[in-house]
Design a protein around this motif. Structure first.
Motif, mmCIF file in Angstrom:
data_model
loop_
_atom_site.group_PDB
_atom_site.id
_atom_site.type_symbol
_atom_site.label_atom_id
_atom_site.label_comp_id
_atom_site.label_asym_id
_atom_site.label_seq_id
_atom_site.Cartn_x
_atom_site.Cartn_y
_atom_site.Cartn_z
ATOM 1 N N LYS A 24 0.843 -1.212 -0.151
ATOM 2 C CA LYS A 24 -0.070 -0.151 0.071
ATOM 3 C C LYS A 24 0.935 1.272 -0.198
ATOM 4 N N ASP A 116 -0.392 5.840 4.785
ATOM 5 C CA ASP A 116 -1.496 5.658 4.057
ATOM 6 C C ASP A 116 -2.188 7.056 3.787
ATOM 7 N N ILE A 235 -6.196 6.161 3.448
ATOM 8 C CA ILE A 235 -6.463 5.297 2.225
ATOM 9 C C ILE A 235 -6.393 3.886 2.215
ATOM 10 N N ASN A 236 -7.668 3.218 2.471
ATOM 11 C CA ASN A 236 -7.591 1.675 2.606
ATOM 12 C C ASN A 236 -8.338 0.976 1.560
HETATM 13 MG MG MG Z 1 -5.216 2.889 7.287
#
Ligand code: MG
Ligand code: UD1
Length: 468
Positions: A24, A116, A235-236
């Motif tokens: 990620k 993230d 952001i996942n």
């Molecule tokens: Mg996260």
């Protein structure tokens, strides 16, 4: 000695919910890894504060890729790496940092940041730090915000004694209604981290060690609420990435407008974060500009053009539907429409590359004209040479690539093939329709085509032979 701070960026996670192979932290937003944005903010904070600061990045999942990222990072020397062997949660990630970089225990404060969260700005770090400094009895602050959609975030559960953080998975239905959420950014006294970190358990629905357990009701900790959710958007999922890409684009466009760039239809263009454009340049609808592209002043980029990692000078015209990649175009040049400049192309000032011309790994000096339908690869062309329509450098013999060298002030007629390796000198003339297999000296005239035979009045007779 003054206060010191260790800034720890957690970047070891897999990003399961993104469903992509890339870890990620390296997933790009407007052409840059998410992690780069957080590193930028951390370094800005480190440089602007009066604190002695050091930045550690915890990596783990696909760590080789993150090591590659680190190796080529322009600020590599300011970043230390720590490795989390197994992704057992955010508390375990912080522990790995102290294991690999034990001198981080000596810093007065520890700032924890998630990788993230690319909208983060150093001003948020300053806000958190000032809040912590205000009350000397306080051992930690957590950045929080009122989420438009709190799904996925840890909820801030307040009580008479203070607050604690409950992860979505572990939250009750009532707790899930809470909209004040945890940003994943904290500043703590390192002494508090030392006291608590080892005792955090994985007794929760995920079976992970949660860093949020550093904040408990009876600890002297504070939730510092940010007035906007934007800096902390985590952001996942791909949907969240798309949302943040939109916000980053808005930010980029605003900067272009302030810098005097005329973007005719802002909704239709795409720019990566590192793109630079000079004052007075005009960008037509439907243009894509990627990577570390730099465009000069008063340059026009017409519709449908795609430009990646290229350097373009002042007063250049890139006409419609041209494709440029790793190319260097000097000032006062016209390219296109429908031209292709491939990596290693250098176009000197006042040159012209016309329609359906492909150029690869070629250095064109000032004032070169290749106006129509040509392929120029592995070549060098000197000043003010004119290349006619349908010229081809035959650079590939099926095994190896060879070079074509053409001097200055040389005229190459239409439909010429240069069989490389070959050299055509300065002030030379190559007649149209020639296949050039031998070098042409300076000032030489070369013609290599079969002689024409003309038979007067023979056309009719010839046509008759065709009749059945
Ligand atoms: Mg996260
Ligand atoms: C985390 C917080 C949540 C907060 C949210 C904000 C925890 C337990 N939860 O949740 O309260 O609202 O961030 O965005 O901390 N990471 C590691 N190693 C691991 C796991 C994660 O380095 O073993 C890194 C990830 O790469 C990421 C960061 O830690 O950069 C946060 O992990 P993520 O899985 O995104 O946590 P969230 O579920 O978003």
């Amino acid at each position: 000695m003054g206060d010191t701070i260790g800034i720890v960026i957690l970047a070891a996670g897999k990003g399961t919910r993104m469903k992509v192979e890339t870890p990620k932290a390296l997933v790009p937003a407007l052409g840059r890894p998410l992690l780069d944005y957080v590193v930028d903010a951390a370094l800005k904070f480190a440089h602007s504060s009066s604190l002695k600061a050091e930045v550690g990045v915890v990596i783990g999942h696909k760590k080789e890729l993150l090591e590659e990222w680190w190796n080529s990072h322009e600020n590599k020397s300011q970043l230390k790496l720590a490795i989390q062997k197994q992704q057992n949660g955010t508390a375990d990630a912080l522990k790995s940092c102290f294991n690999d970089l034990p001198h981080f225990w000596d810093y007065t404060y520890t700032l924890v940041a998630c990788a993230d969260t690319p909208m983060i700005q150093e001003s948020e770090f300053i806000r958190l730090f000032e809040a912590l400094k205000k009350d000397p009895t306080m051992v930690g602050v957590a950045g929080t915000f009122e989420a438009h959609n709190p799904t996925g975030y840890g909820r801030i559960v307040c009580s008479s004694k203070g607050f604690h953080i409950v992860e979505e998975k572990d939250a009750t239905e009532d707790e899930r209604q809470i909209r004040e959420v945890n940003s994943g950014f904290y500043i703590l006294k390192t002494s508090h981290v030392k006291e608590i970190l080892g005792s955090i358990t994985n007794n929760n629905k995920s079976g992970e060690f949660y860093l949020t357990d550093l904040f408990q009701d009876n600890f002297s900790v504070k939730a510092v609420k940010c007035p906007s959710e934007i800096p902390f958007l985590g952001i996942n999922t791909m949907e969240q990435l798309a949302h943040v890409n939109g916000l980053l684009t808005e930010r980029k466009l605003k900067k272009f407008f302030v810098d005097g760039v005329n973007i005719l239809n802002p909704q239709s263009v795409h720019f990566d974060d590192e793109v630079e454009i000079g004052v007075g340049s005009v960008i037509y609808p439907g243009v894509t500009i990627l990577g570390k592209t730099k465009i000069g002043k008063n340059t026009v980029i017409e519709s449908g053009s795609f430009i990646k990692n290229s350097q373009i000078g002042d007063d250049v015209e890139i006409l419609a539907n041209s494709y440029l990649e790793e190319a260097e175009v000097h000032h006062d040049v016209t390219v296109g429409p429908m031209a292709r400049l491939r990596p290693g192309t250098i176009v000197g000032s006042k040159s012209k590359i016309g329609n359906f011309v492909e150029v690869k790994k070629a250095k064109l000096a000032q004032g070169v004209k290749i106006s129509h339908l040509s392929y120029v690869g592995d070549a060098e062309i000197g000043e003010n040479s004119n290349i006619g329509c349908g010229f081809i450098t035959c650079n590939y013999d099926g095994v190896n690539k060879h070079k074509t060298k053409i001097g200055s002030n040389t005229f190459v007629g239409s439909d010429v093939q240069a069989i490389a390796p070959i050299e055509i000198g300065n002030d030379a003339f190559v007649a149209a329709g020639s296949t050039i297999t031998k070098n042409v000296p300076d000032g030489g005239f070369a013609i290599a085509r079969t002689q024409q035979v003309t038979k007067e009045g023979a056309a009719k007779r010839f046509l008759k032979t065709k009749k059945t």
